[in-house]
Design an enzyme around this catalytic site. Structure first.
Site, PDB file in Angstrom:
ATOM      1  N   HIS A 103       0.806  -1.219   0.000  1.00 59.30           N
ATOM      2  CA  HIS A 103       0.000   0.000   0.000  1.00 59.30           C
ATOM      3  C   HIS A 103       0.841   1.272   0.000  1.00 59.30           C
ATOM      4  CE1 HIS A 103       0.302  -0.176   4.550  1.00 59.30           C
ATOM      5  NE2 HIS A 103       0.362   1.128   4.377  1.00 59.30           N
ATOM      6  N   ASP A 135       0.298  -7.553   1.660  1.00 59.29           N
ATOM      7  CA  ASP A 135       0.760  -6.171   1.848  1.00 59.29           C
ATOM      8  C   ASP A 135       2.279  -6.081   1.813  1.00 59.29           C
ATOM      9  OD1 ASP A 135       0.466  -3.465   2.018  1.00 59.29           O
ATOM     10  OD2 ASP A 135       0.154  -3.404   4.192  1.00 59.29           O
ATOM     11  N   GLY A 208       3.397   6.263   8.292  1.00 58.85           N
ATOM     12  CA  GLY A 208       4.729   6.531   7.758  1.00 58.85           C
ATOM     13  C   GLY A 208       5.715   5.452   8.129  1.00 58.85           C
ATOM     14  N   ASN A 209       5.415   4.655   9.187  1.00 60.59           N
ATOM     15  CA  ASN A 209       6.227   3.487   9.529  1.00 60.59           C
ATOM     16  C   ASN A 209       5.944   2.306   8.607  1.00 60.59           C
ATOM     17  OD1 ASN A 209       6.318   4.410  12.888  1.00 60.59           O
ATOM     18  ND2 ASN A 209       8.132   3.601  11.867  1.00 60.59           N
ATOM     19  N   SER A 210       4.914   2.408   7.787  1.00 62.79           N
ATOM     20  CA  SER A 210       4.546   1.312   6.898  1.00 62.79           C
ATOM     21  C   SER A 210       5.738   0.807   6.109  1.00 62.79           C
ATOM     22  CB  SER A 210       3.489   1.768   5.899  1.00 62.79           C
ATOM     23  OG  SER A 210       2.217   1.746   6.454  1.00 62.79           O
ATOM     24  N   GLY A 260      -2.925  -6.559  -8.757  1.00 66.35           N
ATOM     25  CA  GLY A 260      -2.336  -5.260  -9.060  1.00 66.35           C
ATOM     26  C   GLY A 260      -3.118  -4.065  -8.576  1.00 66.35           C
TER      27      GLY A 260
END
Length: 531
Positions: A103, A135, A208-210, A260
């Site tokens: 993501h 993910d 933002g840590n993703s 996709g």
């Protein structure tokens, strides 16, 4: 249902591009980022590298990256916008192969990367392979001779120390937080992933840590951070074993459990699953080739209703069962034009709008029995065999079965604002969907259509059109009548059979306005019988 929020990119709005029609009620947004300050964790006394070429604990920052994905994304509440969203990732080989979340990067037009918090040296990257179900994504940085991580070789156990590294809230300052493993292995069903094995820990992570690394005291990779729940202070990382099982395939350019899309299951305010919302689509992917667009809502795939519990589980189970390269039937709703579409991924049937009359009308009559307004809901008969979308204000419903004069058993669903008026007059709009496994043994589809319409001329109706009907599930014939009764109502009937010839199905809609004809198009895009 209280699920963790994904830690996807902290978004900086750049330019509003368009506003699309939004779904009626949306309880989930595509990101949930709150301002948060993080202290920098310090390594425990004596922590050192475990040998080999990978970084040790002191080198974690040097191999952790910040990723900015720039592109156009579609939010269910805010429409389309061009955005630059930031997430994290980590390098796993000296030639610049790095791991992050699906993501964070899928569907982006461009990627820019900074390593270790150094924003003076911008790196370019390309996506090699991805998985919306897991993910995970693997990207390739330009250049080589990078510091890199190694994976932890020891078991991952409850209560062991872990550290979450990355760039929360889009800040270029590198941070680490310290915690322990709360659950060494648990399932990870979330609105944007369906993962068999994740790690629950309390090393605080934020948007933002993703895609950033969860490491042990030796700087070895334990998992890939991807979700958090502020309310319950729950932080989730994709388990090392889950990631290692597919990372070589992704690095080789093979996507895994993926069509996709950058997507998320949506739920209405009443807790009803709405489907899988597509925020963006990877160019050249199966979804892109099939005609899926950002802003679409996938509602059914291979006959399975999607997102019923507000997770990706049904979507990913279909991919696990049939494989991502199989021809997969799909139904979707496109809020931008208010139409349902049907077609196939990886198949010969392109995704096309299911419409006979078009939303702009036809020669429908007037009538005083109630118009069509408001949202749509999916309803079923008493047995759960027949389903169709109807306006929410068509709440007078009869789902009882019946047996026809030839002895054929039919599942039946009838809906209107007022069934008594619908049955007894031409004043009130309504629809009926009926399905039978018996009827084809003694009747053809044309016979069924003629039996359904043979009384219409006596009510003053004139047949304006009769033609073939076909979508990815059903083939048959439709008949369109106008001038019915003293109100001049319209009547549309479709009689069809599924591709396997296992059952017959009839859809009949009485329309008293152009809005009711739009209901007919919606019904033709959503009717289904599951025997």
């Amino acid at each position: 249902m209280n699920t963790p929020s994904r830690l996807g990119a902290t978004t900086k709005r750049r330019r509003a591009l368009a506003t699309v029609a939004t779904l009626p009620v949306l309880a989930v947004s595509l990101s949930a980022c709150m301002p948060f300050g993080l202290g920098t964790a310090t390594p425990p006394a004596g922590a050192a590298g475990g040998g080999g070429g990978g970084v040790d604990f002191d080198g974690v920052q040097s191999a952790t990256i910040q990723i900015e994905a720039i592109g156009t994304f579609v939010d269910p509440a805010e429409g389309a916008f061009e955005a630059a969203g930031r997430g994290s990732g980590f390098i796993i080989s000296p030639d610049g192969i790095a791991v992050t979340n699906n993501h964070v990067v899928v569907g982006a037009g461009t990627l820019e990367v900074w390593r270790g918090g150094d924003t003076t040296d911008t790196l370019n990257a390309k996506v090699l392979g991805s998985s919306e179900c897991l993910d995970l994504a693997v990207i390739d940085l330009n250049g080589d001779d990078y510091p890199y991580f190694e994976w932890r070789k020891k078991d991952i156990t409850t209560a062991q120390d872990v550290y979450a590294a990355g760039f929360p809230l889009g800040d270029p300052t590198f941070t680490m937080t310290r915690g322990i493993v709360s659950k060494a292995e648990t399932a990870g069903e979330t609105p944007w992933a369906s993962i068999d094995s994740v790690i629950e820990h309390d090393a605080r992570i934020r948007g933002g840590n993703s895609g950033g690394p969860l490491v042990d005291p030796d700087g070895r990779i334990v998992g890939v951070n991807y979700a958090g729940n502020d309310q319950h202070d729950t932080n989730l990382a994709i388990h090392r074993d889950e990631a290692m099982e597919v990372v070589e395939q992704l690095a080789a350019g093979e996507s895994v459990l993926s069509l996709g899309i950058n997507a998320q299951a949506l739920m209405g305010e009443d807790g009803t699953g709405l489907g899988i919302w597509v925020a963006s689509v990877a160019a050249g992917s199966a979804a892109d080739k099939a005609g899926v667009e950002p802003g679409d809502l996938l509602t059914r795939m291979q006959g399975v209703t999607l997102g019923t519990q507000g997770t990706m589980s049904e979507y990913c189970d279909v991919l696990r069962t049939h494989g991502q390269d199989a021809a997969l039937d799909v139904e979707l709703y496109r809020p931008a034009d208010g139409l349902y579409y049907r077609g196939q991924f990886n198949g010969e049937a392109p995704i096309e709008a299911v419409t006979v009359l078009g939303q702009d009308g036809g020669n429908s009559g007037g009538g005083s029995g109630g118009g069509t307004t408001g949202d749509f809901v999916n309803v079923s008969d008493d047995s759960g065999i027949v389903t169709v979308d109807v306006p929410a204000d068509w709440s007078d419903i009869d789902g009882s079965p019946f047996t026809d004069e030839a002895g054929n058993s039919w599942a039946r669903l009838v809906a209107s604002t007022d069934l008594d008026s619908y049955f007894s007059s031409w004043n009130t709009p309504g629809l009926a969907v009926m399905a039978s496994q018996d009827a084809l043994s003694n009747m053809s589809v044309d016979d069924i259509l003629n039996d359904t319409t043979n009384a219409l001329p006596g009510a003053g109706c004139t047949e304006d059109a009769r033609d073939a009907f076909e979508d990815s599930y059903y083939t048959g014939t439709f008949s369109y009548w106008t001038g019915c009764g003293d109100t001049g109502a319209s009547y549309l009937v479709v009689a069809a059979t599924d591709m396997n010839q296992s059952h017959a199905i009839v859809v009949a809609v009485q329309a008293n306005s152009d809005a009711d004809l739009a209901v007919a198009d919606r019904a033709l895009g959503s009717f289904f019988a599951s025997f």
